[in-house]
Every structure is written in C-alpha cells, then in structure tokens.
Design a protein around this motif. Sequence first.
Motif, PDB file in Angstrom:
ATOM      1  N   TYR A   1      -7.456   2.940   1.722  1.00  0.00           N
ATOM      2  CA  TYR A   1      -6.586   2.383   2.745  1.00  0.00           C
ATOM      3  C   TYR A   1      -5.380   1.687   2.120  1.00  0.00           C
ATOM      4  CZ  TYR A   1     -10.362   3.374   5.958  1.00  0.00           C
ATOM      5  OH  TYR A   1     -11.320   4.006   6.687  1.00  0.00           O
ATOM      6  N   VAL A   2      -5.518   1.314   0.857  1.00  0.00           N
ATOM      7  CA  VAL A   2      -4.381   0.755   0.148  1.00  0.00           C
ATOM      8  C   VAL A   2      -3.568   1.854  -0.526  1.00  0.00           C
ATOM      9  CG1 VAL A   2      -3.675  -0.798  -1.688  1.00  0.00           C
ATOM     10  CG2 VAL A   2      -5.581  -1.421  -0.214  1.00  0.00           C
TER      11      VAL A   2
ATOM     12  N   ASP B   1       7.614  -5.346  -1.948  1.00  0.00           N
ATOM     13  CA  ASP B   1       8.964  -4.818  -2.149  1.00  0.00           C
ATOM     14  C   ASP B   1       8.975  -3.292  -2.094  1.00  0.00           C
ATOM     15  OD1 ASP B   1       9.964  -7.355  -2.442  1.00  0.00           O
ATOM     16  OD2 ASP B   1       9.860  -7.365  -4.626  1.00  0.00           O
ATOM     17  N   ILE B   2       7.898  -2.667  -2.553  1.00  0.00           N
ATOM     18  CA  ILE B   2       7.811  -1.199  -2.455  1.00  0.00           C
ATOM     19  C   ILE B   2       7.468  -0.789  -1.030  1.00  0.00           C
ATOM     20  CG2 ILE B   2       6.576   0.859  -3.243  1.00  0.00           C
ATOM     21  CD1 ILE B   2       6.102  -0.521  -5.898  1.00  0.00           C
ATOM     22  N   GLY B   3       6.490  -1.472  -0.434  1.00  0.00           N
ATOM     23  CA  GLY B   3       6.032  -1.098   0.908  1.00  0.00           C
ATOM     24  C   GLY B   3       7.121  -1.153   1.954  1.00  0.00           C
ATOM     25  N   THR B   4       8.049  -2.097   1.809  1.00  0.00           N
ATOM     26  CA  THR B   4       9.088  -2.251   2.837  1.00  0.00           C
ATOM     27  C   THR B   4      10.078  -1.094   2.834  1.00  0.00           C
ATOM     28  OG1 THR B   4      10.671  -3.847   3.771  1.00  0.00           O
ATOM     29  CG2 THR B   4      10.747  -3.521   1.397  1.00  0.00           C
TER      30      THR B   4
ATOM     31  N   ILE C   1       1.269  -9.412  -5.165  1.00  0.00           N
ATOM     32  CA  ILE C   1       1.358  -8.939  -3.778  1.00  0.00           C
ATOM     33  C   ILE C   1       2.810  -8.846  -3.328  1.00  0.00           C
ATOM     34  CG2 ILE C   1       0.803  -9.521  -1.384  1.00  0.00           C
ATOM     35  CD1 ILE C   1      -1.794 -10.774  -2.441  1.00  0.00           C
ATOM     36  N   VAL C   2       3.618  -9.857  -3.685  1.00  0.00           N
ATOM     37  CA  VAL C   2       5.032  -9.854  -3.294  1.00  0.00           C
ATOM     38  C   VAL C   2       5.756  -8.674  -3.932  1.00  0.00           C
ATOM     39  CG1 VAL C   2       7.203 -11.100  -3.569  1.00  0.00           C
ATOM     40  CG2 VAL C   2       5.173 -12.325  -2.813  1.00  0.00           C
TER      41      VAL C   2
ATOM     42  N   ALA D   1      -2.161  -3.660  -3.106  1.00  0.00           N
ATOM     43  CA  ALA D   1      -2.470  -4.305  -1.820  1.00  0.00           C
ATOM     44  C   ALA D   1      -1.195  -4.673  -1.082  1.00  0.00           C
ATOM     45  CB  ALA D   1      -3.331  -5.542  -2.046  1.00  0.00           C
ATOM     46  N   GLY D   2      -0.236  -5.279  -1.796  1.00  0.00           N
ATOM     47  CA  GLY D   2       1.033  -5.642  -1.165  1.00  0.00           C
ATOM     48  C   GLY D   2       1.783  -4.431  -0.655  1.00  0.00           C
TER      49      GLY D   2
END
Length: 821
Positions: A11-12, A341-344, A336-337, A301-302
């Motif tokens: 899921y991650v 930055d990648i997830g956004t 996580i931060v 996770a982030g």
Amino acid sequence: MKSLSDFKLKYVLLPVIAVLLLCAGCSKNKENLPVQKLKIIRGAEQCALPGEKFKKKLVIEVQGPKEKGLLGGEGQRIPLPNQKLLLQPIDGSDIKLSAKEASTNSGGEIVIDVEAGKSIGDQYLQVIPVSNPGAAITVRFVTGVKIIGDDQEAQSGKKLPHPISIQALDQNGKPLKDVPVFFNVCESPEKKTYSAGLGAERVLTNDQGIASTTFKVGKKTGIYGIEATVADKERNIFIRGIRVDAMSINIFNLIITVIGGLALFVLGMKMMSDGLQVIAGENMRRILQFFASNRIVAVLAGTGVTAVIQSSSACSVMVIGFINAGLLKLSQAIGIVLGADIGTTVTAQIISFKLGELALPAIIIGTLAAMLISSKIGRGWGTTILGFGLLFFGMGMMGDELKAIGNFPTFVSFFNSFDCNPLNGAYMPVGPVLGAFGIGILLTVVIQSSSASIGIIMALAGSGLINFYTAMPLMLGANVGTTITAVIASIPTNKRGKQVALAHVLTKAFGTSYMIALFYVDWPGTNTPIFMYAVNYLTAGNVFAAVPQNVMRHVANAHTLFNVVNVLVLIPCIGIMEKICNLIIPVRDEKLLKITYLEPHLLDTPSVALEQVIQSIRYMVKESWSMVNNAMNDHFFVGKVDKDKARDLEEREFKIDDLQNEITSYLVKLTRRELSTPQAEIIPLLMHCTNDAERIADHTENIIGLTKRLKKAEAGISEIGLEELDEIWELLSDEAQNVIGALNNRNPEGAATAIKDEKKINKLVNKFEKNHVKRLSGGDCNPVSGIIFIEIMAELEKIGDHLCNIAERNPEIQKHYFEIG
C-alpha cells in the motif's frame, strides 16, 4: 487496537510505482516507425515583398502512427526524428530556400528559411518525405504583398490603435496604384461571424500601393482574423487569403475567468484530498507511524501517503503534529517529509494528461454520489470524483483563457521581462532566473499550495506565455514556497516541531540551490542545461523545438524528477540534517522538551487524537492517585501538615484542573470533526473519566483540611480506628493500582478486580461506622477525632467510587479503542 502489521507494504509501494510510471517518458525507437503525415507547425501563408525574406521560419513536423495515451483513447501521432525531407518549389515558383533537403531533429522537425523571389502572387513549395513520398504536402507563400498593422491589440469594443494596411508591389518593386483590396472577417471569438468592426470592406491602393481600413474589435477576448484579397481583372492581379490578426482583450472577463478557474482548480484539489482522506485517511496516517522505523521506509511512507491523500501540506502538518506530541523522532519525521515531496508530484502528473473531456462527467457522477450515497466511504468517493472534475474544469478554464492571450503583445512583453531563454547560445540569464525563482516562491506562499502553483505554471507553459526555460525556476520557486505551510504549522509547537519545519525548508533550499547551479552546466555536446536535457530525454516530444512539444508533460516530469533526485541525494544525509537542525534550534535537554499530547493538528486524525486523550487520562488518574497517596501518607497518617508538601499538592491540583479543561475542550473540538460511530461513542466515556479523575485530585484538599483539624483536636484517632483505616486504605490502594493497570491495558482483569475492591470498601465503611458508634457510646473515642474519623472514611469511600466509575467504563473504552484503530 488493530495491529498495524495488518497494513501491507504494497500500500506504500504502489503509489511510489505509480509516480515513476507517470513520470516515465516514451522510450520507443521512433526512427524505425513509418512516416504517415507531415504537419505545418509555423510559417505557411506568409507574405513578403519581392526579394525579402519571409518573417517567420518554416517549421514542419514529421509524424508517425498514433500512440495511445495512458488511459487509451485515440491517442496522438508520434514525431519522428532523423527523417529526410526534400523541398521543391513547384508551379513556376521562384522562392529561395536555405536548404533543398533536411533531416528532422530529435523533436521530428525541420526548420527552413524562405526568401521571396520576383514572381508576384501565390508561390508553392512541395515538401516530400523520402521514405513515403505519398505523404507529401504543399506549402503556400505570397510574394508582392506586405502586411502593415498585423497582430495589434485593443481593449474589447475599441478600435485598433493603427489601421490595417496591405501594400502591393509589382515584380520590379513598384507600387500598384488603384488596385481594389477587399477586407472581410474570417474568424472571431464571437458565436456568429463578426464583421461590424470593419471601417471599409473595399479600398483602392494609393500612390504607395497601400490600402488601409480601420477595425473595431468585439466584446470577447481572443483573435479576430481579417482576410484581405487583392484583385484587379484588368491587370490580371489576384492574390487571395492574406490574413491579418487583430487581438481583443476584455480585462474584466479575463481576470474573472482565470481567477474563477484557479478557484475551481484549488477547490477541486481540496475536495479530492478531503475525499481520499475520508476513504483512506485514518489508515494512511497510521502508516506514517508504523512505517517510520528507518529512513528508507519513512521516505516510502511519506511518498505513499501523500500520493494517496494528494496533499504534501496535509502530510507535513500531520508529521509536525506527531512529533509535537512525541509520537515520532526527528529523523523519522525528516524521512516522511522527504517522501511527501515526491508524493505531491502526482497531482502535477495527473494534470499534465489531457483529461479535460472527463471533467463534466466526473462532476455529474461525483455530485450524484456525494448526494445519494449514505455510507461514509461512498460519499468520500463521490467527493473525490467531484473534486477531480472540478480540478480539470478549472484547469480548462484557466488554460483556454491563457491560450487566447498567448500571443498578445502586452502579455508577451510582461513574461519576457523574466524570460530565462538563453540568447545566442549563451547561458540562462542570472537576473531573470532569480526573478522567476522569487515569483514562484511568492505565488506559492500566497496560494499555500505548490500543486496549485505548478498547475498555473503548466497552464502558462501550455499557452505559450512562458517557455520551458522560464518554467524551470518558477517550478523550483514553487517547491520552496510550499514550505510556508509547515513553517506556519510549527509556530505554536515545541522545538522538535520547529526543527521539522526547518528541515523542510533546508531540504528544499539545498535542492533548488544545486539545481539552479546545474542550469549553468550543459550536457556534453549541446547548449542545453544537463537537468533539462535529462527531462527532455525522458519525456515524449522535444520541448526545445521551434514550437515546443508536450510542454506540460515536460514541466510535470521536471517537477517529479527534481524531487526524486533531491530525495535520493538527501536520504544518506538525514543524520547530518538532524544535526544541523539541532545546531540551529538546539534542544539541550529532552526532559525539558514540552510534549503536547493534546496536539491541535491531530484533531484531523481522530483515531490518533483519541489515543492522545486516553494517554492524558491515564496520566491524570495516575497523578490524582499519587496526590491522594501523598496526602494520606505524608500528612494524615503522620498527624500533621507539612506546609511545603501541602503547597506542592495544591499546585499539582491546579495542574489537574487545567488538564481537565484541556481534555474537555479537546474532546468538544473533536466532536466537530467527521467521526466514525465508535469514535463518537467513546467521547462521552472519556469526558466522564476525566471528571472522575479531577474529583479524585480534589479530595486531597479535603484530606489536608481534616489533617489540620485532627492536629487542633489534640486527640488522635484510636489504635482500633487507625487499624480500620489501614484496612480500607489497603483495599483502596489495590483498587487504584488495578484501575491504572486496566487503563494501561497491562491488566485486563484489573477493572473487574477494582469494582470488587470498591464493594468491599463500602461494606467495611458501613461496618466500621457501626463499630465507631459503639466506641463513642463506651467513651473509648474522643468525639472530635471521632467525627474526623467518620469524615476521612467518607473521603476514602468517595475516592473509591470515582475509581470504580472509571473501572466500569474501562471495558467500553477498551472496546471502542480497538474499533477506532
């Protein structure tokens, strides 16, 4: 509570893989694909006087078969590099070419200079692909005519500042006098053909061979095309299809449409984020804690959480809330931060695909789902789909309006003021680069959404108002500006929370610094900055072509690639980053660090917020019992009051009172959030437990008061009375320890045992009261100390009652505690 081990690593990993797939370009060997079509990008239908060079270069794109998009559909044709083309003037045309044959560049284009010959009228050029002559096309030029007053701009409903003029010369360069020139409007933004703005539709040329007419633009923003035809039967002159563009701008409508589109875009993003958080938000937040065991997994996770909830700001605020509440370490929070930055960047990737046709269907489906589906998850999906539709509808509004003004001189001039395009093979100009970088920061600070800023940058690039070179520093500025959310969120937090915000700023500042430096490092053998070359290589189309191709995908991929590279560079440096943060914002003693268990930012995470409330109640019960224990053992059983210890108890009671108010207020705020049924049901139980814990602490003041009265009575409690109090006290102490153990979930049977202890205490109190009455009747007790004996037993019995209340509610709390996880 549910075990977090139930969450699978996939899921991650799935959102991470999705980011990489979205970012991936087209790596097919395009040279071997067949030529199917030639497309004129720019330079056809131009006019020039004999012997002059045509103003615009001729740009032709060679296209292969259609390539289906990620979501299927008709797809787009693929530009083909290294395809040889032959260029041949036909039908007696005497135009001159900079090359008679050319091969397409990496973007599938050829760029040719064309010069007018001596022949007057239409001139034709045939362009033939060597590998497929059947796909040849013919390009038209016009010799002997000059357009004066093309591309003028005026406010809507106003006349152009200068007349539109057509100058006609013969093959010897002499003006053609008294030749009729006919004007008509061939294109307009109006629904119907607009012609009322023409001053004259037929004009004769003057001594200089010039025919002029005025033109008043219409009410709508856009381009009005005026077609001129030079026709004189007697002199056998006929030149058709001479196009002049006039530009109309309605400032009010432009501002309303662009800002309205931006508002819908931002609203759509927020609704998508809110809907996805309703669907999976609780689990995603818990994954942040569970998968933060090491730096690599913390980054994953982030990335995964932010890709799912579509908001790096929400993820950053959650992390700051967690660390302020003592739930994460600084190194975990930094990881996580970085992942966030990648997830956004997923948002920008979604925007870059042409999904505008799905906007209205998504709005309809999402609205119906949100209104008609009763389940929480169903409404969440409805909100998400509605947000998706609004996002693309708003993006379409912005994009369409910006495209309409893409060639307007006023706007071109404004954006040229910070144009970062290298001139004459030199490097990117430093001043405009820093200016664009600052604009990106300011834009994102104002909007407080990097995704919205990137969306605006992509819309500007897609409309042609800015080029890829300018989009890059704007994008980097947006990445720095997004840290403002974390900075604001960290203001009321402890030093650890501020360190997380600082780490976010430092990571972005470091990444953008070396990325701007790389603007001045070219890829070997080219004049292209190394990072931009890599983006262009990985993305379909050539963004550096004469007419940039697939520019929105390039911007989206640059945004993703920058963040991926920056994270890969910084993962090994998380420890160093932690030391730098500790150096700038020092935490000299962890014990003195204020942990805010009732963290306001956790209110948006009800399950975690309730955990924090339960933890606070555990502390409150334990502290209240400790105060009662001190009051009895340090004062009452000793028979006198220690003033210093009594003062300490008084201060501790004030803190318990404050904590009761804080917990109650926190729970009231939590009721205003959207809660599950177990979460809503546990709140009244926790409020009652908070009140009972506070009342236990209140009894310390009564015990101190009884101790003072006992001291004044000058007659202590009898030996038998003390033995009876000891027996009650022993049971009460056992009850208290059982309750504390049950709340900590260390002693599942503790609540039942505590309830039994309370019943025993009640029986003993009744028994000892009767015994005491007998002693008073027999003269074995002092009446004053006897009253105090009765009152102290009543105090202990009430304390037992409050402990029993907590014990009775504990099974329900534990039951709901499992369910809310």
